[in-house]
Write a protein that holds these residues in place. Structure first.
Motif, mmCIF file in Angstrom:
data_model
loop_
_atom_site.group_PDB
_atom_site.id
_atom_site.type_symbol
_atom_site.label_atom_id
_atom_site.label_comp_id
_atom_site.label_asym_id
_atom_site.label_seq_id
_atom_site.Cartn_x
_atom_site.Cartn_y
_atom_site.Cartn_z
ATOM 1 N N THR A 67 0.831 -1.208 0.000
ATOM 2 C CA THR A 67 0.000 0.000 0.000
ATOM 3 C C THR A 67 0.860 1.250 0.000
ATOM 4 N N ASN A 68 1.922 1.249 0.806
ATOM 5 C CA ASN A 68 2.828 2.402 0.852
ATOM 6 C C ASN A 68 3.577 2.579 -0.462
ATOM 7 N N ARG A 69 4.009 1.468 -1.058
ATOM 8 C CA ARG A 69 4.713 1.567 -2.341
ATOM 9 C C ARG A 69 3.775 2.099 -3.418
ATOM 10 N N ALA A 70 2.535 1.664 -3.386
ATOM 11 C CA ALA A 70 1.553 2.154 -4.365
ATOM 12 C C ALA A 70 1.298 3.641 -4.174
ATOM 13 N N LYS A 71 1.232 4.086 -2.930
ATOM 14 C CA LYS A 71 1.020 5.513 -2.662
ATOM 15 C C LYS A 71 2.210 6.324 -3.154
ATOM 16 N N GLY A 116 6.827 13.411 -9.692
ATOM 17 C CA GLY A 116 8.173 13.028 -10.086
ATOM 18 C C GLY A 116 8.399 11.533 -10.004
ATOM 19 N N ALA A 117 7.480 10.801 -9.405
ATOM 20 C CA ALA A 117 7.617 9.353 -9.262
ATOM 21 C C ALA A 117 6.476 8.657 -10.001
ATOM 22 N N GLY A 118 6.595 7.346 -10.100
ATOM 23 C CA GLY A 118 5.510 6.532 -10.618
ATOM 24 C C GLY A 118 4.847 7.081 -11.865
ATOM 25 N N PHE A 119 3.540 7.256 -11.769
ATOM 26 C CA PHE A 119 2.732 7.648 -12.925
ATOM 27 C C PHE A 119 3.118 9.033 -13.428
ATOM 28 N N HIS A 120 3.287 9.987 -12.518
ATOM 29 C CA HIS A 120 3.643 11.347 -12.914
ATOM 30 C C HIS A 120 5.014 11.370 -13.585
ATOM 31 N N GLY A 121 6.006 10.719 -12.963
ATOM 32 C CA GLY A 121 7.333 10.687 -13.550
ATOM 33 C C GLY A 121 7.336 10.010 -14.905
ATOM 34 N N TYR A 122 6.555 8.941 -15.031
ATOM 35 C CA TYR A 122 6.477 8.200 -16.292
ATOM 36 C C TYR A 122 5.946 9.094 -17.408
ATOM 37 N N CYS A 123 4.861 9.803 -17.123
ATOM 38 C CA CYS A 123 4.242 10.658 -18.147
ATOM 39 C C CYS A 123 5.103 11.881 -18.464
ATOM 40 N N GLN A 172 7.584 1.434 -10.256
ATOM 41 C CA GLN A 172 6.679 2.045 -9.276
ATOM 42 C C GLN A 172 5.232 1.906 -9.738
ATOM 43 N N MET A 173 5.028 2.035 -11.063
ATOM 44 C CA MET A 173 3.681 1.808 -11.598
ATOM 45 C C MET A 173 3.254 0.358 -11.401
ATOM 46 N N ASP A 174 4.232 -0.557 -11.485
ATOM 47 C CA ASP A 174 3.933 -1.966 -11.204
ATOM 48 C C ASP A 174 3.372 -2.110 -9.791
ATOM 49 N N ASP A 175 3.978 -1.371 -8.835
ATOM 50 C CA ASP A 175 3.475 -1.397 -7.460
ATOM 51 C C ASP A 175 2.023 -0.910 -7.413
ATOM 52 N N PHE A 176 1.789 0.216 -8.082
ATOM 53 C CA PHE A 176 0.440 0.799 -8.084
ATOM 54 C C PHE A 176 -0.569 -0.140 -8.733
#
Length: 629
Positions: A148-152, A158-165, A342-346
């Motif tokens: 849950t924390n990794r998904a958050k 700058g991370a996960g979905f935002h960083g990817y886009c 990180q998106m994998d986590d989400f």
């Protein structure tokens, strides 16, 4: 033979369950799969955002190449003897074009940032909805909490979905620049482009491998440590713990724990940083080789092929642009790969399979639950928490008749609270079933089913909102203030509120209002009772609701309970046996099973365990009374 097969089946079920609750790892969806997911999701929530990404890439690439060609244009005009006036006009025109394109790029960049906010808002809403609706058992599982924390964290800027886009936007620009600059460099020698691209790719692989190693071996491994760090930081700032920390002299103890946590963190950081230093050395070596090849090729073209000064300047810019764009493209792909993980986590969190009703058995299909009475039957119910060997409840058979006031008593760990969790379907029985008016509760939609309960727990959380909102748990337009005041009056909290300057509008806690107030333990429990009264639901569950009250206040509160729950099915859990005498039946739990069942008088007459516990508790009140005389 049957016994052996039964044991093997049980072992298989146990291992399957333990696997679900230990070492939860993210699924690997892949770069392309995540790319499609990001595009589809962004397009769904904000089409403008995707259009901006493409436009930004095109304009950035063109603007960069114009800047590269500008020195060549200037040098050629000088060599051709162009007048100063004409040169100023041409260069000014190019400068205006670059200025306009720069403004457009800046506007696209800002629009992209704001455009993603809408996507981010929707993603956060999906995340919170998953947190609020996931099976309750998941919220008591440390591995799932780490996920849950990794998904958050994948939703941070700058991370996960935002960083990817965002890096997808930059990668689009770098890709177009690489293609256009590479097409021009081919005229020097096609092999040069291949070598430059190969060296950039080697640097990319080095960078990417180090990033994956850092994510897998450092960030994911340290998740539990960070969760402890966060908990300790929150606890030391929480006013509710302030008195204990001071009075019990816990500062040194907490500081030691804090140092232990940080010692682990700093050792891991040092190891992680050393790995990155060696990686940087290797990447710098590759970049040095790349630059040597570049400038050697250009010097060769000048001395051996007669390249003009203007072309030399142009190709210096093109080669440097190609080199930087290629390196940046691969660097962006590395960061996108990091963001992909990180998106994998989400996505693993969002795709986490919840306990679904069995469609073939038509489970979860009943959504309209309006019954004349609510009678519950536990049939051979056994339960153990996931990952645990011991059964908390064992082959329980119990009927709670409609309109009955049932008291559940017993020592800690006897299974009292677990029974209410099963009753309210926070957990499902490991074996057996629970019936509501003869129908398996699994046939009811879980959300609709849980709305028939009004629970009051021992630990009452208050929210930093006005008192009335803490009662109704709804917005003002959906709140009936008359019922709020009635509920507060019946709970006995009205006298305190009458003394407050703002009455029910008084803010609780000082988080948002410096004049906010806090409630004592007993007052919080009265507030919880007011919440239950406001909901006016059919089944009342009271789990140690008076633990913070003294004996006299508790007795008075239970007398009020007796009036409040008239005609409703009610379950009371209490340690004080004298407070449950008004109940229709009392069940004594021991080691996960029903030890005794009957009215207070019947159990006292039986002179069993209940009677013994009652006399043990009663002597303290008797001795206290005699001592006071």
């Amino acid at each position: 033979m049957k016994n052996i097969l039964s044991k093997i089946r049980k072992l298989f079920d146990r291992k399957k369950e333990e696997k679900e609750f230990q070492g939860i790892q993210s699924h690997k969806y892949g770069m392309i799969n995540n790319f499609i997911y990001a595009i589809k999701t962004s397009w769904k929530y904000n089409k403008v955002f995707i259009i901006v990404i493409l436009a930004f890439g095109i304009f950035s690439a063109l603007n960069m190449l114009i800047g590269v060609y500008l020195p060549k244009i200037a040098l050629e005009m000088v060599s051709m003897g162009v007048t100063v006036k004409k040169m100023i006009i041409v260069l000014s025109l190019v400068g205006v074009i670059m200025l306009v394109m720069g403004l457009i790029i800046q506007k696209l960049d800002v629009t992209g940032d704001y455009g993603f906010d809408k996507v981010q808002y929707k993603l956060m809403g999906s995340y919170l909805n998953k947190v609020f609706t996931t099976d309750f058992k998941n919220m008591e599982n440390p591995d799932f909490l780490d996920l849950t924390n990794r998904a958050k964290r994948a939703l941070y800027y700058g991370a996960g979905f935002h960083g990817y886009c965002m890096r997808m936007k930059d990668a689009t620009s770098h890709f177009l620049t690489t293609v256009l600059a590479g097409a021009a460099i081919v005229f020097i020698h096609p092999l040069l482009v291949v070598v430059l691209a190969l060296l950039s790719f080697i640097r990319y692989k080095e960078f990417n491998n180090t990033m994956e190693w850092g994510k897998r071996e450092f960030r994911d491994v340290m998740e539990g440590n960070w969760r402890k760090h966060y908990y300790l930081a929150q606890t030391t700032r929480d006013f509710n713990f302030a008195k204990d920390i001071r009075l019990f002299g816990m500062a040194n103890w907490i500081e030691k724990i804090w140092k232990d946590i940080n010692t682990v963190f700093f050792k891991a950081c040092n190891w992680h940083h050393n790995g990155w230093i060696m990686s940087e050395v290797r990447m710098s070596t590759y970049r040095l080789i790349q630059n040597v090849l570049l400038y050697s090729a250009l010097i060769y073209m000048v001395f051996e092929r007669g390249m003009s000064i203007s072309d030399f300047v142009l190709y210096i810019g093109l080669v440097e642009t190609f080199s930087v764009a290629t390196s940046d493209l691969f660097a962006n792909l590395v960061w996108m790969n990091m963001n992909k993980m990180q998106m994998d986590d989400f996505r693993t969190f969002m795709d986490w399979k919840e306990d679904e009703p069995d469609a073939e058995k038509k489970e979860g299909t009943i959504t309209d639950i309006h019954l004349e009475g609510y009678e519950f039957t536990f049939e051979n119910v056994s339960f153990r928490y996931p990952g645990h060997e011991k059964f908390v409840l064992k082959n329980l058979n119990l009927t709670i008749k409609a309109g009955m006031k049932l008291a559940i008593v017993g020592i800690n760990g006897a299974g009292k609270t677990t029974l209410t969790k099963l009753l309210m379907r926070l957990y499902e029985p490991t074996k057996g079933r629970i019936l509501l008016n003869g129908t398996d509760v699994k046939m009811y939609d879980r959300t609709a089913y849980q709305k028939i309960f009004a629970p009051v727990f021992q630990n009452v959380e208050v929210f930093s909102y006005p008192i009335w909102e803490n009662v109704s748990m709804r917005e003002r337009e959906d709140t009936d203030m008359d019922i709020v005041n009635y509920a507060l009056e019946r709970s006995g909290l009205d006298k305190k509120i009458e003394k407050l300057e703002k009455g029910v509008e008084t803010q609780l806690l000082k988080i948002f209002d410096v004049k906010g107030i806090d409630l004592s333990g007993g007052e919080r429990q009265r507030l919880a009772m007011a919440r239950a009264l406001y909901q006016d639901r059919s089944v009342i569950v009271l789990d140690e609701p008076t633990a913070a009250l003294d004996a006299l206040a508790e007795d008075k509160m239970y007398q009020e309970f007796n009036k409040m729950v008239e005609g409703k099915t009610s379950i009371f859990i209490s340690h004080r046996l004298s407070s449950t005498r008004f109940c229709d039946q009392i069940v004594l739990f021991e080691d996960g099973a029903v030890a005794e069942l009957g009215t207070h008088d019947e159990l006292m007459e039986k002179a069993g365990k209940y009677a013994h516990m009652y006399h043990v508790q009663a002597q303290y009140y008797t001795e206290g009374s005699e001592a006071d005389v």
